[in-house]
Design an enzyme around this catalytic site. Structure first.
Site, PDB file in Angstrom:
ATOM      1  N   PHE A   1      54.669  50.024  14.064  1.00  0.00           N
ATOM      2  CA  PHE A   1      54.308  51.243  13.315  1.00  0.00           C
ATOM      3  C   PHE A   1      55.135  51.439  12.050  1.00  0.00           C
ATOM      4  CE2 PHE A   1      53.992  52.164  17.972  1.00  0.00           C
ATOM      5  CZ  PHE A   1      52.630  51.910  18.079  1.00  0.00           C
TER       6      PHE A   1
ATOM      7  N   PHE B   1      53.236  55.162   5.201  1.00  0.00           N
ATOM      8  CA  PHE B   1      54.272  54.880   4.203  1.00  0.00           C
ATOM      9  C   PHE B   1      54.323  55.952   3.112  1.00  0.00           C
ATOM     10  CE2 PHE B   1      56.341  51.966   1.055  1.00  0.00           C
ATOM     11  CZ  PHE B   1      57.267  51.367   1.873  1.00  0.00           C
TER      12      PHE B   1
ATOM     13  N   GLU C   1      46.688  51.561   8.827  1.00  0.00           N
ATOM     14  CA  GLU C   1      47.239  52.873   8.513  1.00  0.00           C
ATOM     15  C   GLU C   1      46.203  53.977   8.267  1.00  0.00           C
ATOM     16  OE1 GLU C   1      49.352  50.728   5.386  1.00  0.00           O
ATOM     17  OE2 GLU C   1      51.073  51.968   5.843  1.00  0.00           O
TER      18      GLU C   1
ATOM     19  N   ARG D   1      53.681  53.895   9.449  1.00  0.00           N
ATOM     20  CA  ARG D   1      52.224  53.919   9.311  1.00  0.00           C
ATOM     21  C   ARG D   1      51.731  54.944   8.266  1.00  0.00           C
ATOM     22  NH1 ARG D   1      48.687  53.793  14.845  1.00  0.00           N
ATOM     23  NH2 ARG D   1      46.958  52.574  14.077  1.00  0.00           N
TER      24      ARG D   1
ATOM     25  N   GLU E   1      59.987  47.269  10.318  1.00  0.00           N
ATOM     26  CA  GLU E   1      59.878  46.557   9.039  1.00  0.00           C
ATOM     27  C   GLU E   1      61.263  46.225   8.500  1.00  0.00           C
ATOM     28  OE1 GLU E   1      57.205  48.250   6.165  1.00  0.00           O
ATOM     29  OE2 GLU E   1      57.830  46.870   4.585  1.00  0.00           O
TER      30      GLU E   1
ATOM     31  N   ARG F   1      54.403  56.094  -2.864  1.00  0.00           N
ATOM     32  CA  ARG F   1      53.074  56.104  -2.234  1.00  0.00           C
ATOM     33  C   ARG F   1      52.633  57.536  -1.917  1.00  0.00           C
ATOM     34  NH1 ARG F   1      48.896  52.896   0.142  1.00  0.00           N
ATOM     35  NH2 ARG F   1      49.823  50.888  -0.313  1.00  0.00           N
TER      36      ARG F   1
END
Lengths: 160, 768
Positions: B238, B354, B721, B352, B242, B320
């Site tokens: 999720f 971002f 996402e 998820r 990362e 984002r």
């Protein structure tokens, strides 16, 4: 610290082990017996990833000491299939995509089987409430609930 | 690539089970913590800072070392042979605190022992003395001090202030959006295995094996080629796996190198939630100018995020949020400002969406307020403001395709919106303590990493002489079904049954320099790279077969495990064996770089997204105005996945994403005390949705006949996402019910819509 001798039945097989008094049943299953299907999701009995049955009763293995189950019968995910023959719940979960990452899946299946063992014809609400102790972060639960209800319906059909 | 008319089909589009489905249901699937423990394994535990911000005056490991005995060891920042920095964008971002602690829960030392219990006791025995510094814990405090992890940034188009001032009507608002813990069921875990030549092999639960490799190499002072990172599967990611796994892999590797023994570091749930970063909470201010028809003339927005103690990916996440701050709506003049606030809390990270979900929720809050102000139906108001092809977004991307009008129509067909609206309004006017509401939200999510360089992928495909196929690619499997989807692509390209394609664990020594499996890009990127490898193999085999058996290479067909020419047919194994004997290469690598994308951040122009994924949701909520409890009674979702490679897997992403978004916006609340301690660090206090929270009436569909208009792998669309943001409709439905309860047009509902937030919105608890 001296270890405690335990005799129990796991998935139908009589076994014996020497248990550190501080180790949980989950520790014993995973680290001593090599049964890693039961997972530790929280270690506090809130997530259900370590669901097992003890004498038929659904329990979180992280909340029970390994030394406590002497003389008892433990059921884990590894005992659900009969050899290569998957349990109907297992088959249905595969068919209906009722899983994603797979970590909650063993606990959900053990819990679902325990439900159907006690109530072969549960309502959707009963399934939802029974499984509310098994957290899943991936699927959103809908396919899981549908799969359990489908198996119950199939069992009813077969029993007829 | 991929003219739809000539694309291979089977097994594309089939709802095949997850690649490991049978292993999952039998409990045989092995995650890192399930692997047999190698001889000599040490278990590692971290000692954590109890202070939010302090200088470390002294660190005393002696009591811990006494407990650890001869076979244990302890390390601090001073033991790091390389560089104490795993920052993915900027640094330094230490794995172990060096002189200063910057949040409660920051690792200050790591210990390891053959027995986990001994290591735990030793970690608790690590003693440190601190000199406290002022701790800045939340967004308002950081904004007041102008304390950021990167310079504030603004995206501007036209003169928003002038457009708002000149507009017939103006409205402004402010609200808060909460963070979210990933709560992957499998916590962070890494095992480090020293190799005979001074290298190290890492088994990690990571979405980004290449970054784990790079960071372990940096921390140990090794060349990247001396570090291999392998991941077969994760128990959920999720976004939480990362960047964060690099911290734990590097600590395990550091301990393993010093001990000369394998080391496993697995966080328990409380440590995982205490140490790792989460979804950013945001404070939003917006101001809009519009006409009496509700059409936007100008928008100003300020998005302030809690980044935590260091940058991690926060600059890109706030970007984002800004890209999505108008969601799918057009406005001639826009100014969006983003702030990544430096606070003495966990370093917030990818999750998820971002930043997209927070930006999009801000847009929906603004549109909802305007609809209420003008008493225009909120769905109608959204239609009026939709971007149309030819428009430019506020970041300068020209809109080429817009699926939302079609999705609005298809979703609303047969859901009885008008009659339910009337029935709910009538019921809300009656007596009782239950109030209901409706919420509708569209989603337009930009697909591509906004850092253009990450939009690349590699694959390695081996055809063996018995006709079986081994697939390696740079993507990772976290439950989302990527391995299955890429295997379906490979099976279609080589014309073999899907069972013929075997999946190898993702490993940096097979496919190097990979991007994180993130940004919903997994199957777009890795599917295309794998197809590229297959096409090279197929082309060589076709050339060979044409030479050996007659016909032209382009009339040779690969299907059903056979290769057919104009006058001959062989099973693939036979042809592969013939080709091998003729010294034809049967394996190849593939590569893919997303075309067309570029973005000039300084000038706010470009084409940062290859395409958009669309969807919409209609939700009905009920609230109890005495207790503040809420329920989503019904949810209708319609989502655009392009031409699905695997509809069962895609549907699972839509359902799971929605429910995860529902948790973010309703029950999942991160509570910090005044000393900066996270008090909700286990499922006992942090409530993700359960089977009871799923709406009793839950109707989910994929948009039919919706080939991706741009040339993605087999015209599919990314799905990881975007569906999470369909849950915005649930929050809007709860807000609608709160407005009915409050009897006012406008209410402020902060997210998550906990019982307390709902009672505040209803005017039944004082505002904070």
């Amino acid at each position: 610290m001296s270890k405690i001798h335990v005799s129990a039945v796991v998935n139908g097989e009589p076994i014996e082990y020497l248990c550190d008094p501080a180790h949980t049943l989950l520790d014993v299953l995973r680290d001593q017996l090599g049964l890693t299907g039961s997972k530790e999701g929280c270690g506090s009995g809130d997530c259900g990833a370590c669901s097992v049955t003890i004498d038929g009763r659904l329990t979180c293995a992280c909340l029970v000491l390994g030394a406590e189950v002497d003389g008892m019968s433990i059921g884990t995910i590894e005992g659900l299939a009969q050899g290569d023959q998957l349990h109907p719940l297992q088959k249905k979960f595969v068919e209906m995509a009722a899983l994603q990452c797979g970590v909650c899946t063993p606990g959900v299946l053990v819990a679902a089987k325990a439900l159907l063992d006690r109530n072969p014809d549960p309502s959707e609400t009963e399934v939802r409430y029974w499984l509310a102790g098994n957290l899943c972060r991936c699927t959103g639960y809908d396919k899981i609930i549908r799969a359990v209800l489908d198996v119950a319906a199939d069992m009813k059909e077969t029993a007829r | 690539m991929d003219d739809p008319a000539t694309m291979p089909r089977a097994p594309l589009g089939l709802p095949l089970p997850h690649d490991s489905a049978t292993l999952h249901v039998t409990g045989e699937a092995l995650y890192v913590d399930d692997l047999p423990e190698p001889p000599g394994l040490l278990h590692a535990v971290l000692a954590l800072s109890p202070e939010a911000h302090a200088e470390i005056l002294a660190l005393d490991l002696d009591p811990a070392l006494t407990l650890l005995g001869d076979n244990g060891l302890a390390v601090t920042a001073r033991d790091i042979p390389g560089i104490n920095d795993v920052g993915p964008m900027s640094g330094p971002e230490p794995i172990l605190a060096d002189g200063i602690v910057a949040y409660v829960g920051q690792p200050i030392a790591a210990v390891a022992a053959p027995e986990l219990a001994r290591a735990r006791a030793a970690a608790r025995a690590v003693r440190a003395t601190y000199r406290r510094r002022e701790a800045v814990l939340d967004i308002p405090a950081a904004m007041a001090r102008a304390q950021y992890v990167c310079p504030p940034h603004r995206m501007t188009r036209g003169d928003a202030a002038a457009a708002i001032a000149a507009a017939p009507r103006r409205l402004s608002g402010t609200f808060a959006i909460g963070g979210q813990d990933h709560f992957y069921l499998e916590g962070q875990v890494a095992m480090a295995l020293p190799q005979e030549d001074g290298g190290v092999r890492i088994l990690s639960s990571t979405q980004h094996p290449s970054e784990v490799q790079k960071m372990v190499a940096r921390v140990l002072g090794l060349p990247e080629a001396a570090v291999t990172c392998e991941v077969r599967r994760m128990g959920g990611g999720f976004g939480g796996k990362e960047t964060q796994p690099a911290i734990f892999a590097a600590i395990a590797a550091l301990l393993a190198r010093r001990a000369g023994r394998p080391v496993k570091l697995r966080l328990d749930r409380d440590d995982d939630m205490t140490i790792t970063g989460k979804r950013h909470d945001f404070h939003v201010r917006w101001s809009a100018g519009f006409d009496t028809e509700g059409r936007l003339h100008g928008v100003e927005m300020e998005l302030a995020a809690r980044a935590g103690h260091d940058a991690d990916l926060s600059p890109a996440i706030v970007d984002r949020a800004m890209f999505h701050a108008l969601n799918c709506y057009r406005a001639p003049a826009v100014s969006v400002a983003g702030y990544a606030c430096r606070t003495n809390t966990q370093s917030n990270t990818a999750f998820r969406g971002f930043g997209g979900p927070q930006g999009m929720l801000a847009a929906e809050e603004m549109i909802d307020a305007i609809a209420r102000d003008l008493a225009i139906d909120p769905i109608e108001l959204r239609r009026r403001n939709l971007l149309v092809p030819g428009d430019a977004t506020h970041y300068g991307q020209r809109i080429e395709h817009m699926a939302l009008p079609r999705i609005f129509d298809a979703l609303l067909d047969g859901v009885g919106y008008a009659s339910r609206r009337a029935e709910i309004d009538a019921a809300n006017d009656g007596p009782g303590f239950i109030r209901r509401g409706l919420g509708f939200a569209p989603v337009m999510f930009g697909i591509s990493f906004t850092a253009t360089a990450y939009n690349q992928a590699g694959a390695l495909v081996h055809l063996y002489t018995d006709g079986s196929v081994l697939l390696n690619h740079g993507g990772t499997e976290m439950g989302q079904g990527l391995y299955r989807k890429v295997a379906q692509v490979v099976a279609a390209e080589l014309g073999v049954p899907p069972g013929r394609v075997r999946l190898a664990a993702t490993s940096t020594d097979k496919v190097p320099n990979t991007s994180a499996t993130a940004a919903s890009s997994g199957s777009d990127l890795n599917g295309a790279a794998a197809a590229d490898a297959c096409r090279k193999i197929r082309s060589r085999l076709a050339d060979f077969a044409a030479r050996a058996h007659g016909g032209a290479p382009d009339e040779i067909v690969f299907a059903d495990g056979h290769v057919r020419g104009p006058s001959w047919s062989f099973d693939l194994a036979t042809l592969a064996t013939q080709a091998y004997r003729a010294r034809v290469q049967l394996w190849d690598s593939g590569f893919y770089a997303t075309p067309r994308i570029h973005y000039d951040r300084a000038r706010n122009t470009g084409h940062p997204f290859y395409y958009y994924a669309f969807g919409a949701a209609l939700c009905e909520a009920a609230i109890d105005i005495l207790t503040g409890e809420s329920r989503i009674l019904r949810a209708d979702l319609l989502h655009d996945v392009g031409r699905s490679i695997n509809p069962a897997i895609d549907l699972g992403q839509v359902e799971g994403g929605f429910i995860q978004g529902l948790g973010w916006l309703t029950s999942e609340e991160l509570v910090f005390d005044r000393d900066g301690r996270l008090r909700t660090h286990s499922p006992a206090t942090y409530k993700i949705p359960t089977a009871r929270d799923l709406p009793p009436d839950f109707r989910v569909r994929l948009l039919e006949g919706a080939d991706n208009p741009v040339a993605t792998i087999h015209r599919s669309k990314a799905v990881g996402e975007p569906p999470l943001m369909l849950a915005n409709a649930a929050w809007l439905a709860i807000k609608d019910a709160c407005a009915a309860a409050a009897g006012t047009r406008h209410v402020r509902l902060d997210a998550p819509a906990t019982p307390e937030a709902i009672l505040r919105a209803c005017g039944r608890l004082p505002a904070r």
